[in-house]
Write a protein that holds these residues in place. Structure first.
Motif, short mmCIF file in Angstrom:
data_model
loop_
_atom_site.label_atom_id
_atom_site.label_comp_id
_atom_site.label_asym_id
_atom_site.label_seq_id
_atom_site.Cartn_x
_atom_site.Cartn_y
_atom_site.Cartn_z
N CYS A 272 8.17 -1.23 -8.49
CA CYS A 272 8.49 0.06 -7.90
C CYS A 272 7.22 0.81 -7.54
CB CYS A 272 9.33 0.89 -8.89
SG CYS A 272 9.85 2.49 -8.24
N ASN A 273 7.07 1.17 -6.26
CA ASN A 273 5.95 1.98 -5.83
C ASN A 273 6.10 3.41 -6.34
OD1 ASN A 273 4.00 0.51 -4.31
ND2 ASN A 273 5.52 0.24 -2.68
N PRO A 274 5.02 4.17 -6.45
CA PRO A 274 5.13 5.57 -6.83
C PRO A 274 6.03 6.35 -5.87
CG PRO A 274 2.84 4.85 -6.93
CD PRO A 274 3.61 3.74 -6.29
N GLY B 212 10.04 7.02 0.01
CA GLY B 212 9.41 8.06 -0.81
C GLY B 212 7.92 8.23 -0.63
N GLN B 213 7.34 7.70 0.47
CA GLN B 213 5.91 7.88 0.70
C GLN B 213 5.66 9.20 1.42
OE1 GLN B 213 7.77 6.34 2.78
NE2 GLN B 213 6.96 6.51 4.85
N VAL B 214 4.42 9.72 1.27
CA VAL B 214 3.99 10.92 1.99
C VAL B 214 2.79 10.53 2.84
CG1 VAL B 214 3.11 13.28 1.79
CG2 VAL B 214 4.81 12.44 0.13
N ASN C 236 0.84 -1.20 0.00
CA ASN C 236 0.00 0.00 0.00
C ASN C 236 0.87 1.25 0.00
OD1 ASN C 236 -2.92 -0.85 0.20
ND2 ASN C 236 -2.04 -2.05 1.87
N CYS C 237 1.81 1.27 -0.94
CA CYS C 237 2.68 2.43 -1.17
C CYS C 237 3.43 2.85 0.09
CB CYS C 237 1.86 3.59 -1.72
SG CYS C 237 2.84 4.72 -2.73
N TRP C 238 3.93 1.84 0.82
CA TRP C 238 4.74 2.06 2.02
C TRP C 238 4.00 2.88 3.08
CZ3 TRP C 238 8.53 -1.19 2.17
CH2 TRP C 238 9.22 -1.55 1.01
N ILE D 222 9.55 9.24 9.65
CA ILE D 222 10.20 10.00 8.59
C ILE D 222 9.14 10.33 7.54
CG2 ILE D 222 12.09 10.08 6.91
CD1 ILE D 222 13.42 7.78 8.43
N ASN D 223 8.84 11.60 7.37
CA ASN D 223 7.78 12.01 6.45
C ASN D 223 8.13 13.33 5.78
OD1 ASN D 223 5.14 11.99 5.21
ND2 ASN D 223 4.58 13.59 6.66
N PRO D 224 8.22 13.35 4.43
CA PRO D 224 8.18 12.23 3.48
C PRO D 224 9.31 11.21 3.75
CG PRO D 224 7.83 14.29 2.31
CD PRO D 224 8.24 14.66 3.71
N GLY D 225 9.08 10.00 3.25
CA GLY D 225 9.89 8.87 3.67
C GLY D 225 11.23 8.73 2.98
#
Length: 512
Positions: free
Chosen positions: A422-424, A264-266, A229-231, A257-260
Protein backbone atom coordinates in the motif's frame (compact mmCIF):
# COMPACT_ATOMS: atom_id res chain seq x y z
CA UNK A 1 -57.09 -27.38 -44.07
CA UNK A 2 -57.46 -28.15 -47.77
CA UNK A 3 -54.44 -29.38 -49.63
CA UNK A 4 -54.49 -26.41 -52.04
CA UNK A 5 -53.47 -23.93 -49.26
CA UNK A 6 -49.76 -23.07 -49.74
CA UNK A 7 -47.38 -24.04 -46.93
CA UNK A 8 -46.40 -20.43 -46.17
CA UNK A 9 -50.03 -19.36 -45.92
CA UNK A 10 -50.80 -22.36 -43.72
CA UNK A 11 -47.94 -21.38 -41.38
CA UNK A 12 -49.35 -17.85 -41.16
CA UNK A 13 -52.83 -19.15 -40.31
CA UNK A 14 -51.41 -21.41 -37.59
CA UNK A 15 -49.32 -18.57 -36.14
CA UNK A 16 -52.36 -16.31 -36.09
CA UNK A 17 -54.42 -18.96 -34.28
CA UNK A 18 -51.67 -19.71 -31.76
CA UNK A 19 -50.45 -16.22 -31.01
CA UNK A 20 -53.47 -14.09 -31.91
CA UNK A 21 -51.65 -11.41 -33.85
CA UNK A 22 -53.57 -8.11 -33.93
CA UNK A 23 -51.42 -5.33 -35.39
CA UNK A 24 -48.24 -5.32 -33.28
CA UNK A 25 -49.96 -6.84 -30.24
CA UNK A 26 -49.57 -10.57 -29.64
CA UNK A 27 -51.11 -13.05 -27.26
CA UNK A 28 -49.23 -16.05 -25.98
CA UNK A 29 -50.40 -18.46 -23.29
CA UNK A 30 -53.40 -16.21 -22.75
CA UNK A 31 -51.26 -13.14 -22.02
CA UNK A 32 -51.23 -10.14 -24.34
CA UNK A 33 -48.00 -8.30 -24.97
CA UNK A 34 -46.67 -5.72 -27.40
CA UNK A 35 -43.46 -6.13 -29.34
CA UNK A 36 -41.00 -3.67 -27.78
CA UNK A 37 -39.50 -0.80 -29.70
CA UNK A 38 -36.53 -0.47 -27.32
CA UNK A 39 -34.54 -3.69 -27.07
CA UNK A 40 -30.91 -4.62 -26.53
CA UNK A 41 -30.58 -4.74 -30.33
CA UNK A 42 -32.14 -1.30 -30.95
CA UNK A 43 -30.79 0.66 -27.98
CA UNK A 44 -27.84 3.05 -28.17
CA UNK A 45 -24.81 0.73 -28.50
CA UNK A 46 -22.59 3.21 -26.64
CA UNK A 47 -24.66 2.78 -23.48
CA UNK A 48 -23.92 -0.95 -23.49
CA UNK A 49 -20.23 -0.12 -23.36
CA UNK A 50 -20.62 2.00 -20.22
CA UNK A 51 -19.23 0.49 -17.02
CA UNK A 52 -19.23 2.06 -13.55
CA UNK A 53 -17.47 -0.20 -11.07
CA UNK A 54 -18.16 1.95 -8.00
CA UNK A 55 -21.78 0.82 -8.18
CA UNK A 56 -21.22 -2.34 -10.20
CA UNK A 57 -21.91 -6.06 -9.63
CA UNK A 58 -20.16 -6.30 -6.28
CA UNK A 59 -22.24 -3.46 -4.86
CA UNK A 60 -25.40 -5.03 -6.23
CA UNK A 61 -24.48 -8.25 -4.43
CA UNK A 62 -23.86 -6.27 -1.24
CA UNK A 63 -27.41 -4.92 -1.45
CA UNK A 64 -28.73 -8.47 -1.85
CA UNK A 65 -26.76 -9.62 1.20
CA UNK A 66 -28.18 -6.75 3.25
CA UNK A 67 -31.68 -7.91 2.33
CA UNK A 68 -30.77 -11.49 3.23
CA UNK A 69 -29.50 -10.38 6.66
CA UNK A 70 -32.79 -8.54 7.27
CA UNK A 71 -34.66 -11.73 6.38
CA UNK A 72 -32.73 -13.60 9.05
CA UNK A 73 -30.50 -15.60 6.72
CA UNK A 74 -27.38 -16.55 8.64
CA UNK A 75 -24.02 -15.17 7.51
CA UNK A 76 -20.55 -15.23 9.05
CA UNK A 77 -21.07 -11.52 9.82
CA UNK A 78 -23.88 -9.28 11.06
CA UNK A 79 -23.59 -6.28 8.72
CA UNK A 80 -22.29 -5.21 5.34
CA UNK A 81 -19.63 -2.50 5.62
CA UNK A 82 -19.67 -0.32 2.52
CA UNK A 83 -16.06 0.74 2.03
CA UNK A 84 -16.58 0.99 -1.72
CA UNK A 85 -17.65 4.61 -2.17
CA UNK A 86 -16.71 8.05 -0.87
CA UNK A 87 -20.10 8.70 0.75
CA UNK A 88 -18.88 10.55 3.84
CA UNK A 89 -22.06 10.92 5.88
CA UNK A 90 -23.21 7.39 5.13
CA UNK A 91 -19.93 6.28 6.74
CA UNK A 92 -20.56 8.32 9.87
CA UNK A 93 -18.86 11.66 9.16
CA UNK A 94 -20.80 14.42 10.90
CA UNK A 95 -22.20 17.38 8.95
CA UNK A 96 -20.78 20.85 9.63
CA UNK A 97 -23.26 22.55 11.98
CA UNK A 98 -23.15 25.99 10.32
CA UNK A 99 -23.87 24.57 6.87
CA UNK A 100 -26.92 22.66 8.07
CA UNK A 101 -28.19 25.66 10.04
CA UNK A 102 -28.12 27.90 6.98
CA UNK A 103 -29.76 25.23 4.82
CA UNK A 104 -32.48 24.67 7.44
CA UNK A 105 -33.19 28.40 7.52
CA UNK A 106 -33.28 28.60 3.73
CA UNK A 107 -35.57 25.57 3.49
CA UNK A 108 -38.00 26.81 6.18
CA UNK A 109 -37.68 30.60 6.46
CA UNK A 110 -40.04 30.75 9.46
CA UNK A 111 -37.04 29.56 11.47
CA UNK A 112 -35.45 32.97 10.91
CA UNK A 113 -37.57 34.09 13.87
CA UNK A 114 -36.19 31.30 16.08
CA UNK A 115 -33.66 32.50 18.66
CA UNK A 116 -31.81 29.15 18.63
CA UNK A 117 -30.06 29.99 15.37
CA UNK A 118 -26.96 32.24 15.38
CA UNK A 119 -27.17 35.60 13.64
CA UNK A 120 -24.41 34.82 11.12
CA UNK A 121 -26.36 31.78 9.91
CA UNK A 122 -29.50 33.91 9.63
CA UNK A 123 -27.72 36.65 7.67
CA UNK A 124 -26.34 34.06 5.21
CA UNK A 125 -29.79 32.53 4.77
CA UNK A 126 -31.49 35.90 4.18
CA UNK A 127 -28.87 36.83 1.60
CA UNK A 128 -29.28 33.54 -0.26
CA UNK A 129 -33.09 33.73 -0.21
CA UNK A 130 -33.01 37.30 -1.54
CA UNK A 131 -31.07 35.97 -4.54
CA UNK A 132 -33.65 33.21 -5.20
CA UNK A 133 -36.76 33.67 -7.32
CA UNK A 134 -39.68 34.48 -5.04
CA UNK A 135 -37.36 34.23 -2.06
CA UNK A 136 -37.57 30.41 -2.20
CA UNK A 137 -35.14 27.52 -2.71
CA UNK A 138 -37.96 25.88 -4.64
CA UNK A 139 -37.66 28.31 -7.57
CA UNK A 140 -35.55 27.68 -10.66
CA UNK A 141 -32.33 29.67 -10.89
CA UNK A 142 -30.58 30.84 -14.02
CA UNK A 143 -29.02 27.92 -15.89
CA UNK A 144 -25.46 29.00 -15.08
CA UNK A 145 -26.35 29.29 -11.39
CA UNK A 146 -27.43 32.09 -9.08
CA UNK A 147 -25.34 35.16 -9.92
CA UNK A 148 -24.64 36.12 -6.30
CA UNK A 149 -23.33 32.61 -5.59
CA UNK A 150 -21.10 32.70 -8.67
CA UNK A 151 -19.70 36.00 -7.42
CA UNK A 152 -18.99 34.44 -4.01
CA UNK A 153 -17.26 31.47 -5.67
CA UNK A 154 -15.12 33.85 -7.73
CA UNK A 155 -14.00 35.68 -4.56
CA UNK A 156 -13.25 32.31 -2.92
CA UNK A 157 -11.06 31.26 -5.86
CA UNK A 158 -9.22 34.58 -5.72
CA UNK A 159 -8.46 34.07 -2.01
CA UNK A 160 -7.37 30.47 -2.61
CA UNK A 161 -5.10 31.43 -5.50
CA UNK A 162 -3.41 34.43 -3.88
CA UNK A 163 -5.36 37.18 -5.61
CA UNK A 164 -5.39 35.90 -9.22
CA UNK A 165 -8.49 37.40 -10.81
CA UNK A 166 -11.60 35.23 -11.31
CA UNK A 167 -14.52 36.35 -13.46
CA UNK A 168 -17.92 35.17 -12.10
CA UNK A 169 -19.07 34.80 -15.70
CA UNK A 170 -16.53 31.97 -16.08
CA UNK A 171 -18.20 30.03 -13.23
CA UNK A 172 -20.84 27.39 -14.04
CA UNK A 173 -22.68 25.77 -11.14
CA UNK A 174 -23.49 22.11 -11.60
CA UNK A 175 -25.11 19.01 -10.13
CA UNK A 176 -21.96 17.93 -8.33
CA UNK A 177 -18.65 18.09 -10.17
CA UNK A 178 -19.63 15.03 -12.25
CA UNK A 179 -22.30 16.96 -14.14
CA UNK A 180 -19.82 19.67 -15.15
CA UNK A 181 -17.20 17.10 -16.21
CA UNK A 182 -19.72 15.33 -18.45
CA UNK A 183 -20.85 18.66 -19.91
CA UNK A 184 -17.30 19.66 -20.82
CA UNK A 185 -16.60 16.27 -22.39
CA UNK A 186 -19.76 16.66 -24.50
CA UNK A 187 -18.36 19.91 -25.88
CA UNK A 188 -14.99 18.33 -26.64
CA UNK A 189 -16.08 15.16 -28.45
CA UNK A 190 -16.47 15.29 -32.22
CA UNK A 191 -15.26 13.74 -35.47
CA UNK A 192 -15.23 10.25 -36.95
CA UNK A 193 -12.51 7.69 -37.57
CA UNK A 194 -9.03 9.21 -37.37
CA UNK A 195 -10.51 12.60 -36.48
CA UNK A 196 -12.52 11.23 -33.53
CA UNK A 197 -11.73 13.03 -30.27
CA UNK A 198 -9.27 11.29 -27.96
CA UNK A 199 -9.21 12.15 -24.26
CA UNK A 200 -6.24 11.32 -22.05
CA UNK A 201 -7.17 9.88 -18.66
CA UNK A 202 -5.01 8.42 -15.92
CA UNK A 203 -4.90 4.73 -15.14
CA UNK A 204 -6.03 4.02 -12.48
CA UNK A 205 -8.88 6.49 -12.99
CA UNK A 206 -12.27 7.41 -11.59
CA UNK A 207 -14.75 5.43 -13.74
CA UNK A 208 -16.86 8.53 -14.48
CA UNK A 209 -14.31 9.38 -17.16
CA UNK A 210 -14.17 6.03 -18.96
CA UNK A 211 -17.96 5.65 -18.68
CA UNK A 212 -18.63 9.08 -20.15
CA UNK A 213 -16.15 8.59 -22.98
CA UNK A 214 -17.81 5.26 -23.80
CA UNK A 215 -21.26 6.87 -23.80
CA UNK A 216 -20.09 9.69 -26.07
CA UNK A 217 -18.24 7.33 -28.39
CA UNK A 218 -14.93 9.10 -27.76
CA UNK A 219 -11.51 7.44 -27.71
CA UNK A 220 -9.98 6.78 -24.30
CA UNK A 221 -6.25 7.45 -24.24
CA UNK A 222 -4.81 5.76 -21.16
CA UNK A 223 -1.67 7.02 -19.45
CA UNK A 224 -0.35 5.09 -16.46
CA UNK A 225 0.53 6.57 -13.09
CA UNK A 226 3.78 5.33 -11.57
CA UNK A 227 2.83 2.99 -8.71
CA UNK A 228 6.45 2.48 -7.68
CA UNK A 229 6.77 6.23 -7.07
CA UNK A 230 3.61 6.81 -5.03
CA UNK A 231 1.37 6.98 -8.12
CA UNK A 232 3.21 10.02 -9.48
CA UNK A 233 2.62 11.35 -12.99
CA UNK A 234 5.53 11.08 -15.41
CA UNK A 235 5.54 13.47 -18.40
CA UNK A 236 7.37 10.87 -20.50
CA UNK A 237 4.42 8.54 -19.98
CA UNK A 238 2.07 11.27 -21.23
CA UNK A 239 4.22 11.58 -24.35
CA UNK A 240 4.20 7.82 -24.93
CA UNK A 241 0.41 7.60 -24.62
CA UNK A 242 -0.14 10.63 -26.86
CA UNK A 243 2.14 9.45 -29.67
CA UNK A 244 0.50 6.04 -29.66
CA UNK A 245 -2.99 7.60 -29.74
CA UNK A 246 -2.21 9.88 -32.69
CA UNK A 247 -2.13 6.77 -34.89
CA UNK A 248 -5.88 6.23 -34.52
CA UNK A 249 -7.59 9.39 -33.17
CA UNK A 250 -7.27 13.14 -32.64
CA UNK A 251 -6.16 13.81 -29.04
CA UNK A 252 -7.83 16.98 -27.73
CA UNK A 253 -7.99 16.85 -23.93
CA UNK A 254 -5.99 15.80 -20.89
CA UNK A 255 -7.74 14.98 -17.61
CA UNK A 256 -5.95 15.18 -14.26
CA UNK A 257 -7.38 14.18 -10.86
CA UNK A 258 -5.53 15.93 -8.04
CA UNK A 259 -5.56 14.81 -5.26
CA UNK A 260 -6.00 11.42 -6.86
CA UNK A 261 -8.97 9.07 -6.96
CA UNK A 262 -8.53 6.11 -6.48
CA UNK A 263 -4.81 6.40 -5.78
CA UNK A 264 -4.64 9.15 -3.13
CA UNK A 265 -1.54 10.91 -4.51
CA UNK A 266 -1.00 14.69 -4.38
CA UNK A 267 0.76 16.15 -7.42
CA UNK A 268 3.75 18.40 -6.77
CA UNK A 269 3.93 21.91 -8.21
CA UNK A 270 6.80 20.79 -10.43
CA UNK A 271 4.61 18.02 -11.85
CA UNK A 272 1.72 20.43 -12.49
CA UNK A 273 4.04 22.84 -14.31
CA UNK A 274 5.22 19.94 -16.47
CA UNK A 275 1.63 18.98 -17.30
CA UNK A 276 0.81 22.58 -18.28
CA UNK A 277 3.88 22.81 -20.55
CA UNK A 278 2.93 19.49 -22.13
CA UNK A 279 -0.68 20.62 -22.72
CA UNK A 280 0.51 23.90 -24.24
CA UNK A 281 3.01 22.19 -26.55
CA UNK A 282 0.52 19.54 -27.70
CA UNK A 283 -2.49 21.91 -27.90
CA UNK A 284 -4.55 19.93 -25.40
CA UNK A 285 -7.53 21.19 -23.40
CA UNK A 286 -6.82 20.69 -19.68
CA UNK A 287 -9.46 19.32 -17.31
CA UNK A 288 -8.46 19.54 -13.62
CA UNK A 289 -10.63 17.52 -11.23
CA UNK A 290 -9.84 19.16 -7.87
CA UNK A 291 -12.74 17.98 -5.70
CA UNK A 292 -10.38 16.70 -2.95
CA UNK A 293 -8.41 19.93 -2.64
CA UNK A 294 -8.84 20.15 1.16
CA UNK A 295 -7.98 16.46 1.66
CA UNK A 296 -4.18 16.61 1.91
CA UNK A 297 -2.61 14.64 4.77
CA UNK A 298 1.02 13.73 4.10
CA UNK A 299 3.93 15.80 5.35
CA UNK A 300 5.54 17.76 2.55
CA UNK A 301 2.44 17.61 0.35
CA UNK A 302 0.40 20.66 -0.58
CA UNK A 303 -2.52 21.27 -2.92
CA UNK A 304 -1.73 23.56 -5.86
CA UNK A 305 -4.62 24.56 -8.08
CA UNK A 306 -3.94 24.23 -11.80
CA UNK A 307 -5.26 27.75 -12.36
CA UNK A 308 -2.88 29.30 -9.84
CA UNK A 309 0.14 27.50 -11.27
CA UNK A 310 -0.96 28.33 -14.82
CA UNK A 311 -1.11 32.07 -14.13
CA UNK A 312 2.11 32.09 -12.16
CA UNK A 313 3.92 30.54 -15.14
CA UNK A 314 3.45 33.77 -17.11
CA UNK A 315 1.54 35.05 -20.14
CA UNK A 316 3.06 32.42 -22.43
CA UNK A 317 0.80 29.90 -20.70
CA UNK A 318 -1.89 31.90 -18.88
CA UNK A 319 -3.19 33.40 -22.14
CA UNK A 320 -2.84 30.22 -24.15
CA UNK A 321 -3.81 27.06 -22.24
CA UNK A 322 -7.52 26.27 -22.13
CA UNK A 323 -8.54 24.96 -18.71
CA UNK A 324 -11.67 23.77 -16.94
CA UNK A 325 -11.32 23.06 -13.23
CA UNK A 326 -13.92 21.38 -11.01
CA UNK A 327 -14.89 21.44 -7.34
CA UNK A 328 -17.73 19.98 -5.28
CA UNK A 329 -19.46 20.02 -1.89
CA UNK A 330 -19.38 16.21 -1.79
CA UNK A 331 -15.82 15.68 -0.53
CA UNK A 332 -13.20 17.53 1.58
CA UNK A 333 -14.46 18.20 5.12
CA UNK A 334 -18.04 18.87 3.92
CA UNK A 335 -18.97 15.42 2.62
CA UNK A 336 -22.42 16.65 1.54
CA UNK A 337 -22.81 14.16 -1.32
CA UNK A 338 -26.60 14.17 -1.44
CA UNK A 339 -27.01 17.91 -2.02
CA UNK A 340 -25.23 17.61 -5.39
CA UNK A 341 -23.50 20.97 -5.29
CA UNK A 342 -20.57 21.71 -7.56
CA UNK A 343 -19.01 24.18 -9.97
CA UNK A 344 -16.71 24.51 -12.95
CA UNK A 345 -14.44 27.44 -13.80
CA UNK A 346 -13.40 27.82 -17.44
CA UNK A 347 -10.26 29.72 -18.49
CA UNK A 348 -9.38 30.87 -22.03
CA UNK A 349 -12.53 29.34 -23.51
CA UNK A 350 -13.38 30.54 -27.01
CA UNK A 351 -16.19 33.14 -26.63
CA UNK A 352 -18.32 31.43 -29.29
CA UNK A 353 -17.84 28.05 -27.59
CA UNK A 354 -18.81 29.67 -24.29
CA UNK A 355 -22.14 30.67 -25.85
CA UNK A 356 -22.65 27.03 -26.82
CA UNK A 357 -21.72 25.89 -23.29
CA UNK A 358 -24.31 28.23 -21.80
CA UNK A 359 -26.88 26.89 -24.27
CA UNK A 360 -26.00 23.31 -23.37
CA UNK A 361 -26.41 23.81 -19.60
CA UNK A 362 -29.71 25.63 -20.19
CA UNK A 363 -31.23 22.41 -21.52
CA UNK A 364 -31.28 20.96 -17.98
CA UNK A 365 -32.77 24.25 -16.65
CA UNK A 366 -30.57 24.68 -13.56
CA UNK A 367 -28.51 22.82 -10.95
CA UNK A 368 -30.31 21.93 -7.66
CA UNK A 369 -30.83 25.22 -5.83
CA UNK A 370 -30.29 23.70 -2.33
CA UNK A 371 -26.92 22.47 -3.61
CA UNK A 372 -26.13 25.97 -4.83
CA UNK A 373 -27.05 27.38 -1.39
CA UNK A 374 -24.75 24.87 0.30
CA UNK A 375 -21.94 25.77 -2.07
CA UNK A 376 -22.37 29.42 -1.14
CA UNK A 377 -21.78 28.79 2.56
CA UNK A 378 -18.82 26.52 1.78
CA UNK A 379 -17.09 29.37 -0.08
CA UNK A 380 -18.40 31.98 2.39
CA UNK A 381 -17.92 30.36 5.84
CA UNK A 382 -18.02 32.06 9.28
CA UNK A 383 -15.38 34.75 9.81
CA UNK A 384 -13.32 35.32 13.01
CA UNK A 385 -15.64 38.06 14.28
CA UNK A 386 -18.82 35.98 13.85
CA UNK A 387 -20.50 33.79 16.51
CA UNK A 388 -20.24 30.50 14.57
CA UNK A 389 -16.53 30.80 13.78
CA UNK A 390 -15.04 28.82 16.67
CA UNK A 391 -17.42 25.88 16.26
CA UNK A 392 -16.91 25.87 12.49
CA UNK A 393 -13.10 25.87 12.74
CA UNK A 394 -13.14 23.10 15.37
CA UNK A 395 -15.45 20.85 13.32
CA UNK A 396 -13.49 21.47 10.11
CA UNK A 397 -10.13 20.85 11.78
CA UNK A 398 -11.31 17.75 13.64
CA UNK A 399 -12.80 16.21 10.50
CA UNK A 400 -9.64 16.68 8.44
CA UNK A 401 -7.39 15.56 11.32
CA UNK A 402 -9.43 12.37 11.76
CA UNK A 403 -9.20 11.62 8.04
CA UNK A 404 -5.43 12.13 8.17
CA UNK A 405 -5.15 9.77 11.12
CA UNK A 406 -7.21 7.12 9.32
CA UNK A 407 -5.17 7.54 6.12
CA UNK A 408 -1.97 6.84 8.04
CA UNK A 409 -3.49 3.94 9.99
CA UNK A 410 -4.81 2.32 6.80
CA UNK A 411 -1.48 2.25 4.99
CA UNK A 412 0.41 1.09 8.11
CA UNK A 413 -1.89 -1.87 8.81
CA UNK A 414 -2.22 -2.99 5.18
CA UNK A 415 1.55 -2.92 4.71
CA UNK A 416 1.88 -5.36 7.60
CA UNK A 417 0.05 -8.01 5.59
CA UNK A 418 2.28 -10.28 3.45
CA UNK A 419 1.05 -10.04 -0.13
CA UNK A 420 -0.41 -6.51 0.17
CA UNK A 421 1.56 -3.38 -0.76
CA UNK A 422 0.00 0.00 0.00
CA UNK A 423 1.40 3.38 -1.04
CA UNK A 424 1.06 6.31 1.38
CA UNK A 425 -2.39 7.92 1.28
CA UNK A 426 -1.21 11.47 0.66
CA UNK A 427 -4.69 12.85 0.08
CA UNK A 428 -8.31 12.26 -1.01
CA UNK A 429 -10.32 9.50 0.71
CA UNK A 430 -9.08 6.17 -0.64
CA UNK A 431 -6.29 3.67 -0.70
CA UNK A 432 -5.51 1.52 -3.75
CA UNK A 433 -3.27 -1.28 -2.49
CA UNK A 434 -1.73 -3.88 -4.74
CA UNK A 435 -2.58 -7.47 -3.86
CA UNK A 436 -0.52 -10.52 -4.73
CA UNK A 437 -2.75 -13.37 -5.91
CA UNK A 438 -1.50 -16.98 -6.23
CA UNK A 439 -1.55 -18.50 -9.75
CA UNK A 440 -4.14 -21.05 -8.61
CA UNK A 441 -6.55 -18.27 -7.61
CA UNK A 442 -5.94 -16.39 -10.87
CA UNK A 443 -6.61 -19.55 -12.89
CA UNK A 444 -9.84 -20.30 -11.05
CA UNK A 445 -11.04 -16.70 -11.25
CA UNK A 446 -10.51 -16.34 -14.99
CA UNK A 447 -13.13 -19.01 -15.66
CA UNK A 448 -15.82 -16.43 -14.88
CA UNK A 449 -14.39 -13.01 -13.89
CA UNK A 450 -11.29 -10.91 -13.31
CA UNK A 451 -9.03 -12.15 -10.49
CA UNK A 452 -9.49 -9.05 -8.34
CA UNK A 453 -13.27 -9.24 -8.73
CA UNK A 454 -13.03 -12.87 -7.61
CA UNK A 455 -11.00 -11.77 -4.58
CA UNK A 456 -13.35 -8.91 -3.64
CA UNK A 457 -16.46 -11.03 -4.10
CA UNK A 458 -15.10 -13.73 -1.80
CA UNK A 459 -14.16 -11.03 0.71
CA UNK A 460 -17.73 -9.73 0.62
CA UNK A 461 -19.30 -13.17 1.01
CA UNK A 462 -17.02 -14.17 3.89
CA UNK A 463 -16.65 -10.91 5.83
CA UNK A 464 -19.39 -8.52 4.68
CA UNK A 465 -16.80 -5.94 3.57
CA UNK A 466 -17.60 -4.30 0.24
CA UNK A 467 -14.59 -3.06 -1.76
CA UNK A 468 -14.19 -2.26 -5.46
CA UNK A 469 -11.79 -4.38 -7.56
CA UNK A 470 -8.95 -2.49 -9.18
CA UNK A 471 -10.02 -3.68 -12.64
CA UNK A 472 -12.93 -1.24 -12.38
CA UNK A 473 -10.47 1.66 -12.31
CA UNK A 474 -7.85 0.29 -14.68
CA UNK A 475 -4.44 -1.14 -13.79
CA UNK A 476 -1.35 -2.45 -15.54
CA UNK A 477 -1.72 -5.95 -16.95
CA UNK A 478 -0.71 -8.62 -14.48
CA UNK A 479 -1.32 -6.43 -11.42
CA UNK A 480 -4.31 -6.57 -9.09
CA UNK A 481 -5.67 -4.02 -6.63
CA UNK A 482 -8.73 -2.95 -4.73
CA UNK A 483 -10.02 0.49 -3.83
CA UNK A 484 -11.07 1.06 -0.25
CA UNK A 485 -12.33 4.25 1.35
CA UNK A 486 -10.80 5.46 4.63
CA UNK A 487 -14.16 6.93 5.72
CA UNK A 488 -15.53 4.41 8.27
CA UNK A 489 -15.29 5.57 11.91
CA UNK A 490 -11.86 4.83 13.38
CA UNK A 491 -12.90 1.85 15.50
CA UNK A 492 -14.89 0.33 12.64
CA UNK A 493 -12.02 0.97 10.23
CA UNK A 494 -9.73 -1.01 12.56
CA UNK A 495 -12.18 -3.91 12.39
CA UNK A 496 -12.34 -3.65 8.58
CA UNK A 497 -8.56 -3.69 8.27
CA UNK A 498 -8.23 -6.62 10.70
CA UNK A 499 -10.82 -8.60 8.70
CA UNK A 500 -9.05 -7.87 5.43
CA UNK A 501 -5.77 -9.02 6.95
CA UNK A 502 -7.32 -12.25 8.23
CA UNK A 503 -9.13 -12.89 4.95
CA UNK A 504 -6.04 -12.27 2.83
CA UNK A 505 -3.96 -14.70 4.88
CA UNK A 506 -6.67 -17.35 4.60
CA UNK A 507 -7.07 -16.69 0.86
CA UNK A 508 -3.34 -17.06 0.25
CA UNK A 509 -3.22 -20.33 2.21
CA UNK A 510 -6.27 -21.67 0.37
CA UNK A 511 -4.85 -21.07 -3.12
CA UNK A 512 -1.11 -21.55 -2.57
Amino acid sequence: YSSHVPDTELQLILMTRLKGIHGDTMTENGCEYRERVLTMDTMNPNVKRVEYAVRGPIVQRAVQIERELKMGIKKPFTEVIRANIGDCHAMGQKPITFFRQVLALCSYPDLLEDGKFPEDAKSRARRILQACGGGSLGAYSTSQGIEMIRQDIARYIERRDGGITCDPDNIYLSTGASDAIVTMLKLLVSGEGMSRTGVMISIPQYPLYSATLAELGAVQISYYLDEDNCWSLDISELRRALQEAKKHCSPRALCIINPGNPTGQVQSRQCIEGVIRFAAAEKLFLMADEVYQDNVYADGCKFHSFKKVLFEMGLEYSEKVELASFHSTSKCYMGECGFRGGYMEVVNLDPEVKVQLTKLVSVRLCPPVPGQALLDVVVNPPQPDEPSYDTFIKERTDTLATLAEKANMTQEILNQVPGIKCNPVQGAMYTFPRIHLPPKAILEAKKEQTPDMFYCMKLLEETGICLVPGSGFGQRDGTYHFRMTILPPKEKLKIVLAKIKEFHQHFMAQYS
